[in-house]
Write an enzyme that holds these catalytic residues in place. Sequence first.
Site, PDB file in Angstrom:
ATOM      1  N   PHE A 102      14.685   9.254  -3.439  1.00  0.00           N
ATOM      2  CA  PHE A 102      16.038   9.818  -3.507  1.00  0.00           C
ATOM      3  C   PHE A 102      16.636   9.402  -4.840  1.00  0.00           C
ATOM      4  CE2 PHE A 102      16.211   6.102  -0.525  1.00  0.00           C
ATOM      5  CZ  PHE A 102      16.702   5.169  -1.430  1.00  0.00           C
ATOM      6  N   TYR A 152       6.964   9.106 -14.580  1.00  0.00           N
ATOM      7  CA  TYR A 152       7.770   7.895 -14.828  1.00  0.00           C
ATOM      8  C   TYR A 152       7.097   6.632 -14.285  1.00  0.00           C
ATOM      9  CZ  TYR A 152       9.945   9.012 -10.222  1.00  0.00           C
ATOM     10  OH  TYR A 152      10.189   9.314  -8.903  1.00  0.00           O
ATOM     11  N   PRO A 193       2.164  14.497 -11.612  1.00  0.00           N
ATOM     12  CA  PRO A 193       2.752  15.838 -11.741  1.00  0.00           C
ATOM     13  C   PRO A 193       4.131  15.785 -12.393  1.00  0.00           C
ATOM     14  CG  PRO A 193       2.284  15.264  -9.416  1.00  0.00           C
ATOM     15  CD  PRO A 193       2.240  14.000 -10.223  1.00  0.00           C
ATOM     16  N   GLY A 194       4.442  16.822 -13.145  1.00  0.00           N
ATOM     17  CA  GLY A 194       5.834  17.068 -13.567  1.00  0.00           C
ATOM     18  C   GLY A 194       6.509  17.811 -12.433  1.00  0.00           C
TER      19      GLY A 194
HETATM   20  C1  HXC Z   1      20.824   5.760  -1.219  1.00  0.00           C
HETATM   21  C2  HXC Z   1      19.576   5.707   0.717  1.00  0.00           C
HETATM   22  C3  HXC Z   1      19.375   7.116   0.643  1.00  0.00           C
HETATM   23  C4  HXC Z   1      19.962   7.823  -0.461  1.00  0.00           C
HETATM   24  C5  HXC Z   1      18.362   6.365   2.413  1.00  0.00           C
HETATM   25  N1  HXC Z   1      18.938   5.308   1.830  1.00  0.00           N
HETATM   26  N2  HXC Z   1      18.612   7.493   1.707  1.00  0.00           N
HETATM   27  N3  HXC Z   1      20.291   5.030  -0.192  1.00  0.00           N
HETATM   28  N4  HXC Z   1      20.671   7.095  -1.337  1.00  0.00           N
HETATM   29  N5  HXC Z   1      19.829   9.124  -0.591  1.00  0.00           N
HETATM   30  C6  HXC Z   1      18.911   3.919   2.308  1.00  0.00           C
HETATM   31  C7  HXC Z   1      19.573   3.822   3.674  1.00  0.00           C
HETATM   32  O1  HXC Z   1      20.975   3.709   3.576  1.00  0.00           O
HETATM   33  C8  HXC Z   1      18.909   2.555   4.252  1.00  0.00           C
HETATM   34  O2  HXC Z   1      19.488   1.386   3.741  1.00  0.00           O
HETATM   35  C9  HXC Z   1      17.501   2.614   3.675  1.00  0.00           C
HETATM   36  O3  HXC Z   1      17.568   3.481   2.521  1.00  0.00           O
HETATM   37  C10 HXC Z   1      16.512   3.211   4.669  1.00  0.00           C
HETATM   38  O4  HXC Z   1      16.977   4.489   5.051  1.00  0.00           O
HETATM   39  P1  HXC Z   1      16.392   5.288   6.307  1.00  0.00           P
HETATM   40  O5  HXC Z   1      17.057   6.618   6.367  1.00  0.00           O
HETATM   41  O6  HXC Z   1      16.408   4.407   7.517  1.00  0.00           O
HETATM   42  O7  HXC Z   1      14.861   5.428   5.840  1.00  0.00           O
HETATM   43  P2  HXC Z   1      13.690   6.249   6.476  1.00  0.00           P
HETATM   44  O8  HXC Z   1      14.098   6.911   7.766  1.00  0.00           O
HETATM   45  O9  HXC Z   1      12.526   5.372   6.455  1.00  0.00           O
HETATM   46  O10 HXC Z   1      13.495   7.486   5.442  1.00  0.00           O
HETATM   47  C11 HXC Z   1      12.860   7.310   4.239  1.00  0.00           C
HETATM   48  C12 HXC Z   1      13.522   8.102   3.104  1.00  0.00           C
HETATM   49  C13 HXC Z   1      13.627   9.612   3.448  1.00  0.00           C
HETATM   50  C14 HXC Z   1      12.693   7.871   1.872  1.00  0.00           C
HETATM   51  C15 HXC Z   1      14.908   7.537   2.898  1.00  0.00           C
HETATM   52  O11 HXC Z   1      14.261  10.313   2.399  1.00  0.00           O
HETATM   53  C16 HXC Z   1      12.285  10.226   3.713  1.00  0.00           C
HETATM   54  O12 HXC Z   1      11.804  10.196   4.848  1.00  0.00           O
HETATM   55  N6  HXC Z   1      11.604  10.800   2.681  1.00  0.00           N
HETATM   56  C17 HXC Z   1      10.235  11.356   2.819  1.00  0.00           C
HETATM   57  C18 HXC Z   1       9.992  12.555   1.975  1.00  0.00           C
HETATM   58  C19 HXC Z   1      10.429  12.484   0.543  1.00  0.00           C
HETATM   59  O13 HXC Z   1      11.255  11.616   0.164  1.00  0.00           O
HETATM   60  N7  HXC Z   1       9.891  13.381  -0.297  1.00  0.00           N
HETATM   61  C20 HXC Z   1      10.195  13.421  -1.687  1.00  0.00           C
HETATM   62  C21 HXC Z   1       9.048  12.919  -2.478  1.00  0.00           C
HETATM   63  S1  HXC Z   1       9.359  13.504  -4.071  1.00  0.00           S
HETATM   64  P3  HXC Z   1      20.637   0.568   4.576  1.00  0.00           P
HETATM   65  O14 HXC Z   1      20.910  -0.646   3.743  1.00  0.00           O
HETATM   66  O15 HXC Z   1      21.835   1.490   4.644  1.00  0.00           O
HETATM   67  O16 HXC Z   1      20.064   0.282   5.922  1.00  0.00           O
HETATM   68  C22 HXC Z   1       8.842  12.499  -5.267  1.00  0.00           C
HETATM   69  C23 HXC Z   1       8.911  13.200  -6.605  1.00  0.00           C
HETATM   70  C24 HXC Z   1       8.893  12.313  -7.795  1.00  0.00           C
HETATM   71  O17 HXC Z   1       8.446  11.398  -5.064  1.00  0.00           O
HETATM   72  C25 HXC Z   1       9.119  12.992  -9.138  1.00  0.00           C
HETATM   73  C26 HXC Z   1       9.822  14.302  -9.161  1.00  0.00           C
HETATM   74  C27 HXC Z   1       9.827  15.004 -10.488  1.00  0.00           C
HETATM   75  P1  NAP Z   2       7.130  16.129   0.291  1.00  0.00           P
HETATM   76  O1  NAP Z   2       6.763  17.472   0.827  1.00  0.00           O
HETATM   77  O2  NAP Z   2       8.400  15.519   0.747  1.00  0.00           O
HETATM   78  O3  NAP Z   2       5.918  15.151   0.568  1.00  0.00           O
HETATM   79  C1  NAP Z   2       6.033  13.856   1.005  1.00  0.00           C
HETATM   80  C2  NAP Z   2       5.152  13.686   2.223  1.00  0.00           C
HETATM   81  O4  NAP Z   2       5.059  12.309   2.552  1.00  0.00           O
HETATM   82  C3  NAP Z   2       5.680  14.417   3.456  1.00  0.00           C
HETATM   83  O5  NAP Z   2       4.654  15.186   4.027  1.00  0.00           O
HETATM   84  C4  NAP Z   2       6.092  13.296   4.409  1.00  0.00           C
HETATM   85  O6  NAP Z   2       5.852  13.668   5.757  1.00  0.00           O
HETATM   86  C5  NAP Z   2       5.157  12.183   3.959  1.00  0.00           C
HETATM   87  N1  NAP Z   2       5.703  10.865   4.283  1.00  0.00           N
HETATM   88  C6  NAP Z   2       6.885  10.352   3.864  1.00  0.00           C
HETATM   89  N2  NAP Z   2       7.070   9.140   4.401  1.00  0.00           N
HETATM   90  C7  NAP Z   2       5.975   8.889   5.152  1.00  0.00           C
HETATM   91  C8  NAP Z   2       5.572   7.775   5.958  1.00  0.00           C
HETATM   92  N3  NAP Z   2       6.340   6.702   6.089  1.00  0.00           N
HETATM   93  N4  NAP Z   2       4.375   7.846   6.594  1.00  0.00           N
HETATM   94  C9  NAP Z   2       3.590   8.939   6.488  1.00  0.00           C
HETATM   95  N5  NAP Z   2       3.917  10.005   5.725  1.00  0.00           N
HETATM   96  C10 NAP Z   2       5.094   9.974   5.071  1.00  0.00           C
HETATM   97  O7  NAP Z   2       7.205  16.137  -1.308  1.00  0.00           O
HETATM   98  P2  NAP Z   2       6.150  16.604  -2.437  1.00  0.00           P
HETATM   99  O8  NAP Z   2       6.972  17.077  -3.575  1.00  0.00           O
HETATM  100  O9  NAP Z   2       5.110  17.493  -1.876  1.00  0.00           O
HETATM  101  O10 NAP Z   2       5.499  15.220  -2.869  1.00  0.00           O
HETATM  102  C11 NAP Z   2       4.101  14.968  -2.747  1.00  0.00           C
HETATM  103  C12 NAP Z   2       3.676  13.929  -3.759  1.00  0.00           C
HETATM  104  O11 NAP Z   2       3.845  14.431  -5.078  1.00  0.00           O
HETATM  105  C13 NAP Z   2       4.464  12.633  -3.690  1.00  0.00           C
HETATM  106  O12 NAP Z   2       3.602  11.543  -3.932  1.00  0.00           O
HETATM  107  C14 NAP Z   2       5.436  12.774  -4.830  1.00  0.00           C
HETATM  108  O13 NAP Z   2       5.889  11.538  -5.316  1.00  0.00           O
HETATM  109  C15 NAP Z   2       4.565  13.492  -5.829  1.00  0.00           C
HETATM  110  N6  NAP Z   2       5.318  14.184  -6.885  1.00  0.00           N
HETATM  111  C16 NAP Z   2       5.964  15.344  -6.603  1.00  0.00           C
HETATM  112  C17 NAP Z   2       6.618  15.992  -7.635  1.00  0.00           C
HETATM  113  C18 NAP Z   2       7.319  17.300  -7.420  1.00  0.00           C
HETATM  114  O14 NAP Z   2       7.905  17.832  -8.349  1.00  0.00           O
HETATM  115  N7  NAP Z   2       7.268  17.889  -6.235  1.00  0.00           N
HETATM  116  C19 NAP Z   2       6.641  15.445  -8.919  1.00  0.00           C
HETATM  117  C20 NAP Z   2       5.972  14.234  -9.160  1.00  0.00           C
HETATM  118  C21 NAP Z   2       5.302  13.612  -8.123  1.00  0.00           C
HETATM  119  P3  NAP Z   2       6.712  13.118   7.012  1.00  0.00           P
HETATM  120  O15 NAP Z   2       8.138  13.267   6.650  1.00  0.00           O
HETATM  121  O16 NAP Z   2       6.242  13.975   8.146  1.00  0.00           O
HETATM  122  O17 NAP Z   2       6.297  11.704   7.218  1.00  0.00           O
END
Ligand code: HXC
Ligand code: NAP
Length: 286
Positions: A102, A152, A193-194
Amino acid sequence: MKGMLKENSLRNKVILVTGGGSGLGKSMVEYFVELGANVIITSRRKDLLDEVAKKINAENESEVFPVPCDVRNINEVEKVLDEAYKKFGKVDCLINNAAGNFISPTERLSTRAFDAIIDIVLKGTINFTLTLGKKWIEEKINGNVLNIVTTYSWTGSGYVVPSACAKAGVLSLTRSLAVEWAKYKIRFNAIAPGPFPTKGAWERLLPGDLKDKFDPSKKVPVGRVGEHQELSNLAAYLVSDYSSYINGEVITIDGAEWLKGAGQFNHLEMVSDQMWDMFEMMRKKK
Ligand code: HXC
Ligand code: NAP
C-alpha cells in the site's frame, strides 16, 4: 501479444505459484498450463482459487490444483507442499509471487503495518523457499525458484517503504542462494516488473483519482504499461530448461522506467527540437 515458447515447452513440469489466483500470478499460470505444465496455485482466497482452477481446467489438458494458504503461516505452507506432493509426486519450480503493498507516508505507519508487508513478501518467500528447498536437497531435485520483485528492490522508494524493504530482502535471498545452492543444482532468478495493470496493485497504489493524476504509462520511456503476456513469456523462459545457465539474475521488464529516474540528464527530454537547434547555432558561432 502472443506466447513465445514452443508448444509443450513446460510438459512434465510441476510449478507452484503463490498468489496464482489473481493479477500477474494468474496470467503466468494460464501460460504455464498452455505450455503443458501442471500448476499448484495458492493464496488466502479459496473461492477465487477454485474458480480460477475450474475455468483453466475446463479448457486444458494440464491441470491447475488450488490449495489455499496464508504464506505467513509455516504450517499452512507445509500443508500446501504435502498436498502438492500427494497430487503430482513432485514440485520442480517455485514462483514466489504473492505480495502485499500500500502507499503511505512512512511516519503514518504502525510497526504492525510494516509487519503485514514484510511477513507476506519476505517471510512468505522464505517460508516456501526454505521448506521446499530442503526437500529438493534431500531428494536431489534440480529445483528452480523465480522471485517476483520490483525495480525499487535496489533503488528503494519512498511511500512504499515496507514493500521496498521486503523486496530488497527477497532480491538478496535470490542472489545469495543462487550461489550457495548451486552445488545442489537449485537455481534462483528474479523478475522486476515495471507497471503492469492489475486490480490488486492499481487499487492499492493508485487509489481515488491518483490514477488520473499519475498515469503510470507517462513515466515509462516506451510510453506504455506492460502487457501480461510479456511478463508471462519471460517467466516461462526462466522456469524452462532453456534458461538453465541463467542463475542469480534479476531481469527488469519495465520499458526503462527506473533508468529514466536514475540518469542525471534524462529530464532533457523536455527540451524541444527548436531549442536544440538554438544550442547548436550558439556552439557553432563560438
Ligand atoms: C497504512 C495500512 C494500510 C494502508 C493496512 N494498514 N492497510 N496502513 N495504509 N493502506 C495497516 C493496518 O492499519 C494494520 O496496522 C496493519 O497494516 C495490518 O493490516 P490488516 O488489514 O490487518 O492486514 P492484512 O489483512 O494482513 O492485509 C494485508 C494488506 C492488504 C497488505 C494490508 O492490502 C492485502 O491483503 N494485500 C494483498 C494484495 C496486494 O497488496 N497486492 C498488491 C501487490 S502490488 P494496525 O497498527 O492498524 O493494526 C505490488 C506492486 C509493486 O507489490 C510495484 C508496483 C509498480
Ligand atoms: P495481486 O493480484 O494483488 O497479487 C498479489 C497476490 O498475492 C494475490 O493473489 C493475493 O491473493 C496473494 N497474497 C497476498 N497476501 C497473501 C498471503 N498472506 N498469503 C498468500 N497469498 C497472498 O497483484 P499483482 O500486481 O498481480 O502482483 C503480483 C506480483 O507482482 C507481486 O509480487 C508484486 O509485488 C509484483 N509486482 C507487480 C507490479 C504491477 O505493476 N502489477 C509491479 C511490480 C511488481 P489473496 O488475497 O487471495 O491472498
